[in-house]
Write a protein that holds these residues in place. Structure first.
Motif, PDB file in Angstrom:
ATOM      1  N   PHE A   1      12.760  87.843  17.661  1.00  0.00           N
ATOM      2  CA  PHE A   1      12.697  88.671  16.443  1.00  0.00           C
ATOM      3  C   PHE A   1      12.132  90.065  16.716  1.00  0.00           C
ATOM      4  O   PHE A   1      11.755  90.775  15.794  1.00  0.00           O
ATOM      5  CB  PHE A   1      11.873  87.994  15.332  1.00  0.00           C
ATOM      6  N   SER A   2      12.075  90.456  17.988  1.00  0.00           N
ATOM      7  CA  SER A   2      11.596  91.790  18.325  1.00  0.00           C
ATOM      8  C   SER A   2      12.650  92.833  17.977  1.00  0.00           C
ATOM      9  O   SER A   2      13.830  92.675  18.310  1.00  0.00           O
ATOM     10  CB  SER A   2      11.262  91.875  19.817  1.00  0.00           C
TER      11      SER A   2
ATOM     12  N   ASN B   1      20.513  86.504  21.591  1.00  0.00           N
ATOM     13  CA  ASN B   1      19.610  87.231  22.479  1.00  0.00           C
ATOM     14  C   ASN B   1      19.765  86.666  23.885  1.00  0.00           C
ATOM     15  O   ASN B   1      19.886  85.453  24.063  1.00  0.00           O
ATOM     16  CB  ASN B   1      18.166  87.057  21.988  1.00  0.00           C
ATOM     17  N   ASP B   2      19.764  87.532  24.895  1.00  0.00           N
ATOM     18  CA  ASP B   2      19.906  87.029  26.259  1.00  0.00           C
ATOM     19  C   ASP B   2      18.560  86.532  26.773  1.00  0.00           C
ATOM     20  O   ASP B   2      17.881  87.190  27.560  1.00  0.00           O
ATOM     21  CB  ASP B   2      20.473  88.107  27.183  1.00  0.00           C
TER      22      ASP B   2
ATOM     23  N   ASN C   1      16.964 104.734  13.751  1.00  0.00           N
ATOM     24  CA  ASN C   1      15.776 103.898  13.836  1.00  0.00           C
ATOM     25  C   ASN C   1      16.166 102.508  14.343  1.00  0.00           C
ATOM     26  O   ASN C   1      17.315 102.080  14.207  1.00  0.00           O
ATOM     27  CB  ASN C   1      15.108 103.778  12.471  1.00  0.00           C
ATOM     28  N   GLU C   2      15.188 101.803  14.925  1.00  0.00           N
ATOM     29  CA  GLU C   2      15.428 100.419  15.328  1.00  0.00           C
ATOM     30  C   GLU C   2      15.498  99.539  14.087  1.00  0.00           C
ATOM     31  O   GLU C   2      14.699  99.691  13.158  1.00  0.00           O
ATOM     32  CB  GLU C   2      14.311  99.917  16.246  1.00  0.00           C
ATOM     33  N   PHE C   3      16.468  98.632  14.067  1.00  0.00           N
ATOM     34  CA  PHE C   3      16.610  97.693  12.967  1.00  0.00           C
ATOM     35  C   PHE C   3      16.056  96.335  13.395  1.00  0.00           C
ATOM     36  O   PHE C   3      16.014  96.017  14.580  1.00  0.00           O
ATOM     37  CB  PHE C   3      18.085  97.557  12.570  1.00  0.00           C
ATOM     38  N   PRO C   4      15.647  95.494  12.426  1.00  0.00           N
ATOM     39  CA  PRO C   4      15.232  94.126  12.772  1.00  0.00           C
ATOM     40  C   PRO C   4      16.343  93.394  13.519  1.00  0.00           C
ATOM     41  O   PRO C   4      17.539  93.620  13.269  1.00  0.00           O
ATOM     42  CB  PRO C   4      14.958  93.497  11.407  1.00  0.00           C
ATOM     43  N   PHE C   5      15.940  92.530  14.439  1.00  0.00           N
ATOM     44  CA  PHE C   5      16.909  91.854  15.305  1.00  0.00           C
ATOM     45  C   PHE C   5      17.975  91.112  14.498  1.00  0.00           C
ATOM     46  O   PHE C   5      19.168  91.175  14.825  1.00  0.00           O
ATOM     47  CB  PHE C   5      16.179  90.882  16.242  1.00  0.00           C
TER      48      PHE C   5
END
Length: 266
Positions: free
Chosen positions: A80-81, A99-100, A126-130
């Protein structure tokens, strides 16, 4: 192409999230809000926490039951990063997204023809939630736009996994317990086809590392309600399963995932 527009929009989910909490339903709700005409199928949400190898085993032996063009979402061990970038892998006419964390190498082993795509954040965004990134990639996939928003990916993380081995001289087939099902049957990672190939005489003995007192010598290609002893049977996943009629053999035998299984042919 990385999507098949002729196929219906089908998504499967597999996770270690369980169903007591609302998170699976919330995730489905977000998916349907973005892709209203999608069909969602649950493979399992009862995977033990962080069990990547077990997730791969179950998915590897179930995904072909779904229509070609299906998108299989792998959520076990998700961090969840916001810094993680989802990966989509294309093998045949099935597609895998997650996710790998080692799941891809566990799922496909040493296959060389895996085509991968990694989420690519545009400069200035911006970074979005995973999980939001996952859903965005689902939409890109079904819209045929994966290549427009991702970059090629091939450096899949590898996990050390237990392999099947066969000693030709000693006639010993070695594997391990890969899965304990709801009925407490113990499913091995040994394909039924390999067992049948090596079981030439029909005589064998099976030992499990955690249950030295168990010595299984019987095999059926169906669940035999008349058999009172533990026996081997082909599971619906296509692998050798240890079972016993109306008994929780994994509990009775203290059998656990990861236990070594030795089948000696006579």
């Amino acid at each position: 192409t990385t999507t098949q527009t002729l196929y219906m929009k089908s998504i499967t989910l597999i996770s270690d999230w369980k169903l007591r909490d609302p998170y699976v339903a919330m995730f489905k709700g977000k998916i349907v809000s973005v892709i209203p005409d999608v069909q969602i199928f649950d493979i399992s949400h009862a995977i033990p926490l962080y069990e990547i190898e077990q997730t791969a085993f179950i998915l590897q032996n179930s995904y072909k039951s779904f229509p070609e063009g299906s998108l299989h979402i792998m959520l076990t061990g998700t961090s969840f990063s916001d810094l993680d970038q989802p990966i989509l892998a294309h093998v045949g006419n099935h597609f895998f997204l997650g996710n790998d964390n080692g799941i891809f190498s566990s799922l496909f082993g040493a296959q060389k023809d895996i085509q991968g795509f990694q989420y690519q954040r545009k400069e200035g965004d911006n970074e979005f939630p995973f999980l939001d990134k996952l859903i965005q990639m689902m939409k890109w996939f079904f819209d045929g736009e994966i290549a427009l928003h991702t970059k090629p990916y091939s450096s899949f993380r590898r996990l050390l996994t237990k392999q099947i081995s066969y000693n030709e001289k000693e006639k010993i087939l070695m594997g391990h317990i890969a899965y304990i099902d709801t009925c407490c049957n113990a499913v091995t990672n040994i394909p039924t086809s390999l067992f049948i190939e090596k079981n030439i005489t029909g005589k064998f003995s099976t030992k499990i590392s955690s249950s030295p007192y168990l010595n299984i010598t019987k095999w059926y290609n169906f669940y035999n309600h008349k058999e009172q002893d533990p026996y081997l049977v082909s599971s619906r996943l296509g692998h050798i399963e240890i079972t016993m009629y109306q008994s929780h053999i994994a509990i009775l035998g203290d059998i656990k995932v990861g236990d070594q299984v030795e089948i000696r042919f006579h």
